[in-house]
Design an enzyme around this catalytic site. Structure first.
Site, PDB file in Angstrom:
ATOM      1  N   TYR A 126      -6.867   3.525 -16.639  1.00 24.74           N
ATOM      2  CA  TYR A 126      -7.691   3.788 -15.456  1.00 24.74           C
ATOM      3  C   TYR A 126      -6.815   4.495 -14.420  1.00 24.74           C
ATOM      4  O   TYR A 126      -6.748   4.077 -13.281  1.00 24.74           O
ATOM      5  CB  TYR A 126      -8.166   2.415 -14.936  1.00 24.74           C
ATOM      6  CG  TYR A 126      -9.370   2.374 -14.033  1.00 24.74           C
ATOM      7  CD1 TYR A 126     -10.547   3.056 -14.342  1.00 24.74           C
ATOM      8  CD2 TYR A 126      -9.364   1.603 -12.873  1.00 24.74           C
ATOM      9  CE1 TYR A 126     -11.657   2.973 -13.522  1.00 24.74           C
ATOM     10  CE2 TYR A 126     -10.467   1.511 -12.045  1.00 24.74           C
ATOM     11  CZ  TYR A 126     -11.614   2.197 -12.379  1.00 24.74           C
ATOM     12  OH  TYR A 126     -12.727   2.108 -11.572  1.00 24.74           O
ATOM     13  N   HIS A 131     -11.050   8.614  -9.039  1.00 24.42           N
ATOM     14  CA  HIS A 131     -12.158   7.996  -9.780  1.00 24.42           C
ATOM     15  C   HIS A 131     -12.251   6.509  -9.452  1.00 24.42           C
ATOM     16  O   HIS A 131     -13.327   5.990  -9.161  1.00 24.42           O
ATOM     17  CB  HIS A 131     -11.945   8.207 -11.275  1.00 24.42           C
ATOM     18  CG  HIS A 131     -12.907   7.455 -12.157  1.00 24.42           C
ATOM     19  ND1 HIS A 131     -14.205   7.851 -12.340  1.00 24.42           N
ATOM     20  CD2 HIS A 131     -12.745   6.329 -12.890  1.00 24.42           C
ATOM     21  CE1 HIS A 131     -14.820   7.000 -13.158  1.00 24.42           C
ATOM     22  NE2 HIS A 131     -13.955   6.070 -13.508  1.00 24.42           N
ATOM     23  N   ARG A 140     -18.401  -1.825  -5.260  1.00 25.74           N
ATOM     24  CA  ARG A 140     -17.942  -2.797  -4.267  1.00 25.74           C
ATOM     25  C   ARG A 140     -17.647  -2.079  -2.960  1.00 25.74           C
ATOM     26  O   ARG A 140     -16.488  -1.790  -2.637  1.00 25.74           O
ATOM     27  CB  ARG A 140     -16.637  -3.485  -4.730  1.00 25.74           C
ATOM     28  CG  ARG A 140     -16.719  -4.280  -6.028  1.00 25.74           C
ATOM     29  CD  ARG A 140     -15.339  -4.798  -6.420  1.00 25.74           C
ATOM     30  NE  ARG A 140     -14.384  -3.708  -6.552  1.00 25.74           N
ATOM     31  CZ  ARG A 140     -14.221  -2.985  -7.668  1.00 25.74           C
ATOM     32  NH1 ARG A 140     -14.901  -3.272  -8.751  1.00 25.74           N
ATOM     33  NH2 ARG A 140     -13.368  -1.981  -7.690  1.00 25.74           N
ATOM     34  N   GLU A 196     -16.922  10.511 -19.366  1.00 30.11           N
ATOM     35  CA  GLU A 196     -15.661  10.325 -18.657  1.00 30.11           C
ATOM     36  C   GLU A 196     -14.677  11.363 -19.189  1.00 30.11           C
ATOM     37  O   GLU A 196     -14.356  11.380 -20.380  1.00 30.11           O
ATOM     38  CB  GLU A 196     -15.123   8.892 -18.826  1.00 30.11           C
ATOM     39  CG  GLU A 196     -15.998   7.889 -18.086  1.00 30.11           C
ATOM     40  CD  GLU A 196     -15.372   6.509 -17.916  1.00 30.11           C
ATOM     41  OE1 GLU A 196     -14.502   6.148 -18.733  1.00 30.11           O
ATOM     42  OE2 GLU A 196     -15.769   5.807 -16.964  1.00 30.11           O
ATOM     43  N   GLU A 198     -11.311  12.514 -19.897  1.00 29.92           N
ATOM     44  CA  GLU A 198     -10.022  11.843 -20.060  1.00 29.92           C
ATOM     45  C   GLU A 198      -9.137  12.654 -21.002  1.00 29.92           C
ATOM     46  O   GLU A 198      -9.590  13.550 -21.704  1.00 29.92           O
ATOM     47  CB  GLU A 198     -10.217  10.437 -20.666  1.00 29.92           C
ATOM     48  CG  GLU A 198     -11.168   9.556 -19.882  1.00 29.92           C
ATOM     49  CD  GLU A 198     -11.071   8.076 -20.248  1.00 29.92           C
ATOM     50  OE1 GLU A 198     -10.025   7.661 -20.814  1.00 29.92           O
ATOM     51  OE2 GLU A 198     -12.034   7.349 -19.956  1.00 29.92           O
ATOM     52  N   ASP A 230     -14.972   9.579 -22.903  1.00 32.94           N
ATOM     53  CA  ASP A 230     -15.293   8.151 -23.021  1.00 32.94           C
ATOM     54  C   ASP A 230     -16.701   7.916 -22.470  1.00 32.94           C
ATOM     55  O   ASP A 230     -16.884   7.448 -21.347  1.00 32.94           O
ATOM     56  CB  ASP A 230     -14.238   7.355 -22.240  1.00 32.94           C
ATOM     57  CG  ASP A 230     -14.428   5.858 -22.377  1.00 32.94           C
ATOM     58  OD1 ASP A 230     -15.019   5.416 -23.371  1.00 32.94           O
ATOM     59  OD2 ASP A 230     -13.974   5.129 -21.471  1.00 32.94           O
ATOM     60  N   TYR A 241     -19.844  -6.078 -16.392  1.00 36.52           N
ATOM     61  CA  TYR A 241     -18.391  -5.844 -16.292  1.00 36.52           C
ATOM     62  C   TYR A 241     -17.605  -6.972 -15.636  1.00 36.52           C
ATOM     63  O   TYR A 241     -16.381  -7.028 -15.791  1.00 36.52           O
ATOM     64  CB  TYR A 241     -18.098  -4.505 -15.610  1.00 36.52           C
ATOM     65  CG  TYR A 241     -18.007  -4.543 -14.100  1.00 36.52           C
ATOM     66  CD1 TYR A 241     -19.152  -4.634 -13.319  1.00 36.52           C
ATOM     67  CD2 TYR A 241     -16.773  -4.469 -13.453  1.00 36.52           C
ATOM     68  CE1 TYR A 241     -19.074  -4.665 -11.945  1.00 36.52           C
ATOM     69  CE2 TYR A 241     -16.693  -4.493 -12.077  1.00 36.52           C
ATOM     70  CZ  TYR A 241     -17.837  -4.583 -11.323  1.00 36.52           C
ATOM     71  OH  TYR A 241     -17.749  -4.611  -9.963  1.00 36.52           O
ATOM     72  N   THR A 357     -10.644   8.143 -16.414  1.00 36.58           N
ATOM     73  CA  THR A 357     -11.327   9.338 -15.911  1.00 36.58           C
ATOM     74  C   THR A 357     -10.450  10.087 -14.913  1.00 36.58           C
ATOM     75  O   THR A 357      -9.968   9.505 -13.948  1.00 36.58           O
ATOM     76  CB  THR A 357     -12.656   8.938 -15.246  1.00 36.58           C
ATOM     77  OG1 THR A 357     -13.382   8.121 -16.158  1.00 36.58           O
ATOM     78  CG2 THR A 357     -13.472  10.160 -14.898  1.00 36.58           C
TER      79      THR A 357
HETATM   80 MN    MN Z   1     -12.787   5.405 -19.751  1.00 36.73          MN
END
Ligand code: MN
Length: 427
Positions: A126, A131, A140, A196, A198, A230, A241, A357
């Site tokens: 990550y 991102h 959030r 995504e 990547e 992804d 999640y 990402t």
């Molecule tokens: Mn990913």
């Protein structure tokens, strides 16, 4: 200053494979990426190196004695450099080996390109801080970037069983989704299907369980880099999640480009790794002089969206975003290897580390539709007037990547293409 360059990087080198010398070719003689291919009717994969619009069968050319990519990837850095030298020498204009190599060349268009190796374990990181910040803001609002982000390279374990080669189509996933105002979830087709952008980092040399890889040696364990999409189901993700991270929102499909661009080929495009003023220095186990001097890699990328209508009308698609690995990533490839192994975790040849990402700081640099359309609220308008918040059935997404810079020949990654099919109907 860079002592790792050799004559295989010389931008003036030309190949007797004429298509490799064309301006804009992804696969000039300075690149020489590794992949797996087979001809119609064959079941076993063979190891090839892309050169122009051709693929060189390494075994048929007499360069290796086997067809096992994962075995080849375990070679030591000196062995890898020696193989690169031998391939480069044989493909150069005027090479005496031309007669031996020529029968080992096949048109890329005439072969099937598979996943570049057998992928054992797949971890997705990550590292894209823009991102992480924007997605965090949507999930959030009060607490976008969690407090561990600048200390720990965040990641989760994915599944290698759902990795797809470029060109493969996949079904829109079903899953549990829960509307904000609903009392309970329902099983439904994903309505917020996303991409995504990547890079895929492939492990070469393994490390034994219990033996962390120090920063100074981390890159010796990396074999090469691919593009990596992804695909993500954002509505499934939002419901599932917490507290353990991504699960079924991520493991229905991820697309890998066919060619591993080697760490050796990327040498001319290394950059210093820096952090914004005021950010914490990485802990010592994630720091090294080499990482500071040249830990980043200047890989440029773009995302192309081709709708079903565009495909029908012969339209190649629109570029909807572009980005750059060095600018987008808060952590380097070496740091991911050092962190992944610091607890003694064993990495094996063919393991895949997704970067996460790679969005840049601006709206045209978004590596996901979640960011580009602000969660679908502001759909992107394509050149033919169609609009997209998230992906629709029949959409294809193509990732492209390349490196270019002063004093170096441009090299490319080829393409990473996938197409969305309707939900599986049992037929
Ligand atoms: Mn990913």
């Amino acid at each position: 200053m860079n002592t790792t360059l050799d004559d295989t990087h010389n931008p003036a080198l030309r190949s007797w494979v004429e298509s490799a010398n064309a301006d804009g070719s992804d696969f000039p003689i300075q690149n020489l990426p590794f992949g797996r291919f087979r001809q119609p009717g064959e079941t076993a994969w063979r190891i090839g190196v892309a050169i122009g619009d051709q693929v060189l069968d390494l075994r048929a050319a007499g360069l290796i004695a086997h067809g096992d990519m994962n075995r080849l990837m375990q070679a030591t850095p000196p062995e890898r450099r020696a193989l690169r030298q031998a391939i480069s020498a044989g493909l150069r204009e005027g090479s005496a080996q031309r007669a031996a190599f020529e029968p080992a060349l096949l048109a890329q268009a005439a072969v099937e390109l598979g996943l570049p190796c057998e992928v054992g374990d797949y971890t997705d990181f990550y590292v894209g801080i823009h991102h992480a910040t924007e997605v965090g803001r949507q999930f959030r609002p009060d607490n976008p970037l969690l407090p561990n982000y600048k200390w720990v390279p965040i990641g989760y374990h994915g599944r290698s069983s759902t990795l797809l080669p470029s060109g493969a189509a996949f079904h829109r996933p079903m899953g549990q989704v829960k509307a904000a105002d609903a009392a309970q979830p329902v099983l439904a087709p994903c309505a917020r299907l996303d991409i995504e952008l990547e890079l895929g980092l492939f492990i070469g040399q393994p490390n034994p369980q219990g033996q962390p890889v120090p920063m100074a040696e981390a890159e010796q364990h990396l074999f090469g880099v691919t593009l990596f999409n992804d695909w993500s189901a954002r509505d499934l993700q939002a419901w599932e999640y917490q507290p353990l991270g991504p699960f079924l929102a991520k493991n229905f499909a991820s697309t890998v480009s066919p060619w591993m661009v080697t760490m050796e080929a990327l040498e001319p495009f290394r950059q210093p790794f820096t952090r914004p003023a005021g950010d914490p220095d990485p802990l010592p186990y994630l720091d090294s002089p080499g990482n500071r001097a040249r830990g980043a890699i200047d890989v440029r990328m773009e995302v192309v969206l081709q709708t079903a209508r565009m495909a029908r009308e012969g339209h190649a698609g629109d570029v909807i975003a572009h980005s750059n690995f060095a600018e987008a990533a808060y952590w380097t490839a070496a740091q991911l290897v050092a962190h992944h192994t610091v607890n003694g975790c064993a990495l094996r040849a063919g393991d895949l580390l997704g970067s996460g990402t790679l969005s840049g700081a601006t709206k045209d640099q978004c590596g996901s539709l979640l960011e580009l359309t602000t969660g679908g609220k502001h759909p992107v308008t394509l050149s033919n007037g169609e609009q997209r918040g998230f992906l629709e059935d029949g959409d294809s997404v193509i990732l492209r990547g390349w490196c270019e810079g002063e004093g170096a020949r441009r090299i490319g990654f080829g393409e990473c293409r996938g197409t969305v099919l309707p939900v599986f109907d049992g037929a």
